[in-house]
Write a protein that holds these residues in place. Sequence first.
Motif, short mmCIF file in Angstrom:
data_model
loop_
_atom_site.label_atom_id
_atom_site.label_comp_id
_atom_site.label_asym_id
_atom_site.label_seq_id
_atom_site.Cartn_x
_atom_site.Cartn_y
_atom_site.Cartn_z
N LEU A 19 -27.77 -14.13 -2.13
CA LEU A 19 -26.56 -13.61 -1.49
C LEU A 19 -25.97 -14.72 -0.62
CD1 LEU A 19 -27.87 -10.11 -0.35
CD2 LEU A 19 -26.71 -10.73 -2.47
N TYR A 20 -24.64 -14.72 -0.51
CA TYR A 20 -24.00 -15.75 0.32
C TYR A 20 -24.18 -15.35 1.78
CZ TYR A 20 -21.92 -16.08 -4.30
OH TYR A 20 -21.74 -16.15 -5.65
N PRO A 21 -24.94 -16.14 2.55
CA PRO A 21 -25.31 -15.72 3.90
C PRO A 21 -24.11 -15.59 4.83
CG PRO A 21 -26.54 -17.68 3.21
CD PRO A 21 -25.47 -17.45 2.20
N HIS A 22 -23.03 -16.30 4.54
CA HIS A 22 -21.90 -16.31 5.46
C HIS A 22 -20.85 -15.26 5.09
CE1 HIS A 22 -21.00 -18.71 2.01
NE2 HIS A 22 -19.74 -18.84 2.35
N MET A 23 -21.17 -14.41 4.13
CA MET A 23 -20.21 -13.38 3.74
C MET A 23 -20.83 -12.00 3.94
SD MET A 23 -18.67 -14.78 0.17
CE MET A 23 -18.44 -16.53 -0.15
#
Lengths: 285, 356
Positions: free
Chosen positions: B86-90
């Motif tokens: 998963l994209y950690p910043h989204m």
Amino acid sequence: MNEQPRTLNWIMLGLIGLVISIYVLFPVFWLFLASFKTQPELAQLPISFWPEAPTLEAYKALFSPTHQKGQLLDWPQLIGNSFFIAVSSTIIVLIFGTLAGYAFARLNFPGRDLILGGLLISRMFQGAALLLPTYRLMSMLGLQDSLIGLVLLYSAFGLPFATWIIASSLREIPRELEESAMMDGASRLQSMVMVVLPLATPALITAAMWHFVGAWSEFAFASILLESNEHKTVTIGLASFVELFTLEFQYVGAAATIVALPIMLIFLFGQRYFTRGLLAGAVKG
Amino acid sequence: MGSVTLRNIRKSYGAVEVLHGIDLDIKDGEFTVLVGPSGCGKSTLLRSIAGLETISDGEISVDDTVINTLVPKERDIAMVFQNYALYPHMTVAKNMGFSLRLAKESQEEIDKKVKAAAEILDLNALLDRYPRQLSGGQRQRVAMGRAIVRDPKVFLFDEPLSNLDAKLRVQMRSEIKELHQRLKTTTIYVTHDQIEAMTMADKIVVMRGGHVEQIGSPIELYDNPASVFVAGFIGSPAMNFIDAVGDGKALKTTTQELLGTPNATVASGQKVIAGFRPEDIRLAEKGIAAKVALIEPTGAETQLTLRTENEAIIMTTRDRITHSVGDQVFFEVIEGKLHCFDSETERSLAEGGQAQ
């Protein structure tokens, strides 16, 4: 249980830290205070610690271009030049450092690790050893006494370390994130810009801060390459102030404070990124 | 639609070939599990289908369109990664809508699709959270959500449950299977866990050392394993194997005890490997002599370790056991449940066992 010895430890550590801070910061603080003093106060004995009648005279003088002892020192111009050089070379270093860092972190090409190691070797030379050859080189290229010349020079000096910081931080970012982005329909460039770089922000900020501070405060190369007054930078201005005003020390204090200000601001706001960026990869997070 | 055809897929890293010509047909809507021990090439095969690895030779097609030269984004395939990726910043919503954003869909459309997917996966309450604020199971669901919003032709799962604890794994297993039954999207799922393979698959592909060992439905593989490897890999506790010799129509142990009639014709004197599952043997008045070495009750059933002269045999039974460790017992293989394999090639000697 062992709460007390622990508190004691903290107090001891705090005291040691305080002593070191005072030892290191006192000269700086002294200079800062001097910038608010008047000429007579600086000359009087016994020396006063706090300014008796704090004044901004020295700062005002700094920003009204005047001939001081026959030499024009236009501080707004000096600051502008330094900003131009530091900001431009920081942008160049960030763009190319990111691209190169990404390549070193992600692509397989022959000699990759050797070249990445080689980049660091360029940091091992004492700057002074490069002064003369650099001067010759820049003269041959017609880039002496030019701001662009310094921008290129600082970028060249700054790129290896920036590349190295960025590459090691990008290596910590799991490949799957990029692969996932590609499966989601991103091109390599899109996955780099939209997924990888946001995660590498601490490293990018660290690299940018590191480079900006270096470029802003560089003196040796600027002083041999820049000749005309309108091209000089703050560090050169500060150096000539020290020569010019041996008695009117308030001017030196004011100039030094102004030169130090951007750096202090950068560290104040960037501190948390700075330590995180440099430590990236030290431990598994 | 999303049928997948693999023809003679080969993959080499330098001089080392890791996939030795894989052929596979997956029908539209089928749930196919690639299973095998680590290093068997199952993940490499999956990543080749995804387009994350290039293949050295062969052809991958989806719906009769050859895709192996296309980059991942052009394949219309979604993938769920082992560590979720998963994209950690989204936020969850941004993670799920990322592919739609790249496809330049309108924000309205993105919101609608993300919401619909969140509904299916029960993620509605979590849409504004960041991945770090989610539990393992929730992350897993977001990763699936990211795949389903796109409505791709094929889903790929790369060991998606291996980071979860045992209980959650069972739960997510059912959720993935339910999701598949609901969406009917062609799914290729990689695991090293044969239970996952058995419980989820329409079709299992057992791989070993870069080859396909056997393809079939879970029950086919269980009842008619094509090789010693498949027989031992599928089923837990694993099938018992002992050396045996043909004797007329029957098989005898190397100590001349009668095992029973195998599922294949064996020549008298032919050396084979006999195999029988733990639940296919029972204690009897006569038969093969053994000593009870270990009794492990699990409640519903009991697992016995029986020690014959040469081997340790595992037996499971739902009967209550009155024996104790050290007792002399006899056991027999239930008729029709005796497998036999060639002692050289380890392939099944049963009809059709040579196939694949």
